[in-house]
Design an enzyme around this catalytic site. Sequence first.
Site, PDB file in Angstrom:
ATOM      1  N   ARG A 137       0.840  -1.201   0.000  1.00 44.04           N
ATOM      2  CA  ARG A 137       0.000   0.000   0.000  1.00 44.04           C
ATOM      3  C   ARG A 137       0.875   1.250   0.000  1.00 44.04           C
ATOM      4  O   ARG A 137       1.542   1.555   0.991  1.00 44.04           O
ATOM      5  CB  ARG A 137      -0.941   0.035   1.206  1.00 44.04           C
ATOM      6  N   ASP A 160      -4.151   3.003  14.252  1.00 39.38           N
ATOM      7  CA  ASP A 160      -3.346   3.634  13.225  1.00 39.38           C
ATOM      8  C   ASP A 160      -3.896   5.026  12.975  1.00 39.38           C
ATOM      9  O   ASP A 160      -4.721   5.530  13.744  1.00 39.38           O
ATOM     10  CB  ASP A 160      -3.267   2.775  11.954  1.00 39.38           C
TER      11      ASP A 160
END
Length: 598
Positions: free
Chosen positions: A228, A508
């Site tokens: 990613r 996160d």
Amino acid sequence: MAGRKTSARKGARKGARKAARGSARPAKRAKKSKTAKRLSAAAHRQSRKPAAAKATRKTPAISKGLDLPAGVKIKAALKPGFGEILTREALEFVVGLERKFGARRRELLANRAERQKRLDRGEKPDFLAETAKVRDGDWTVSPLPKDLLDRRVEITGPTDRKMVINALNCGASVYMPDFEDANTPTWDNLIEGQINLRDAIRRTITFEDPSSGKHYKLNDKTAVMIARPRGWHLPEAHVLVDGKPMSGSIFDFGLYFFHNAKELLARGSGPYFYLPKMESHLEARLWNDIFVEAQSKLGVKRGSIKATVLIETILAAFEMDEILYELREHSAGLNCGRWDYIYSFIKKFAEDPGCMLPDRGQVTMTSHFLRSYSLHLIKTCHRRNVHAMGGMAAQIPIKDDPVANEAALGKVRADKEREAGDGHDGTWVAHPGLVPIAKDVFDRLMPEANQIARKRQDVHVTAADLLQVPTGTITEAGLRQNINVGIGYIEAWLRGLGCVPLYNLMEDAATAEISRAQVWQQIRHKAKLSGDGQAVDLPLCRKIIGEELDKTKAMVGAARFGKGRYKEAAKLFRDMIEAKRFPEFLTLPAYDWILAHE
């Protein structure tokens, strides 16, 4: 954005940099208010290249240590091994992509800002009339490669060396090494991550743990890798192309593709990617054009790249068909990026008092707007013969409390049963300890490689379904949790850790964004706390920030607290919730802080 005067842009940049700098001394109220105003003025600035460039002036350029293409400067330290990634050929490749596509990226970011202005005035999204033929068409995406047919459990995480080995070995079908929300984009994190992935693909990666002496290496069978890169909004300010910082998305994608595409294909896999934070099919079209160009430049067969798009913005939820269509030659499906999706809902409708969400803990995937989004994603993907991936289980096994551990794992199991039962083709977990639970559920409810054959023609999702605001309460406990977790995550991020366990959840950037966004919106609209009806305002939030910092100091100890970045994190959090206009991304001013302190 487009057309603003130079002086206005300079003022906004100055405010953002000032807001990002931590300070151990408490600021005067007037100064804090001025900083917040400047931060809010910078909130709608998408292309931050000049600000990022200035933030790195103290760091000597390493141009003499590398064979750089003309017009390229790198302002960061060159550590051993970095030159193997930053070769002349690799840099020419990524810089070529930047020069060809950078202007389009900036235009699309300007389009985002204009769209946000309309949303702030009360406009609500709907399915696009101009793309109805795409939604009504009978097209499908290109066939998937064999190693992407079964994706029942995917694990995500940062790209540090030990994590890469453990994630590939943990029994998951797929590992998503993350240069985005689970990563602080320091120079070392980015280049060391590229080195680690290169070594993992070639199966030469090992790690010696200095604390335990344990040796780590890859098992014979490992997970498929889907990398990613960063989202379109994030710059790579260490690399200047023609005097401007380049796109973080192109930098991450380009280096990974250049060094690994042919090697992956030779080993029976391929260059696979997760694409984050998109808001429209035009942004997907840009990715597709970059894929075509990259494959052509390296002589890689067109269509070798496969990309899964994270539907983690409310606007992208209205363009799922169109996003798949733009990427149909390179598509590997869509994913429910649930935490960012919740954040996007708050962000896009931040000025609407009727769109305030209840406490974060009350906003679950059983909420009507989230369940509608999930079902719509399944139906859309399966109609186009491609995967519909479920969302993240952020729980962490609780080793010292069997009762609490079983309750947490029970929530994971129920969530995965919902996903598999609805028709998702796989799911995400944040911890290796959750892989067996998720795998057991999908093995039991999904005996085939995937459920693409389940077309879910019974699902009919409307714009009203996607926009239905969930009911619930706003509590002092929820407010305190947002403040505590938000500051706790930012503190870790400023120390270079983009993924951190807090209170038995793996946090996160997405969950930190939810935390500070909810507080901003509650202050903005004078939300009332359930129970005593107290208004959520700046004095209350400042008071709670101080109290939560004291609690954290008592929990971690004075020494650890003093060595950490808690005061700087609290100042950044406070500046963001005090901003007059909603600051779009926490990671932008935080990135400026990183650049100034690397």
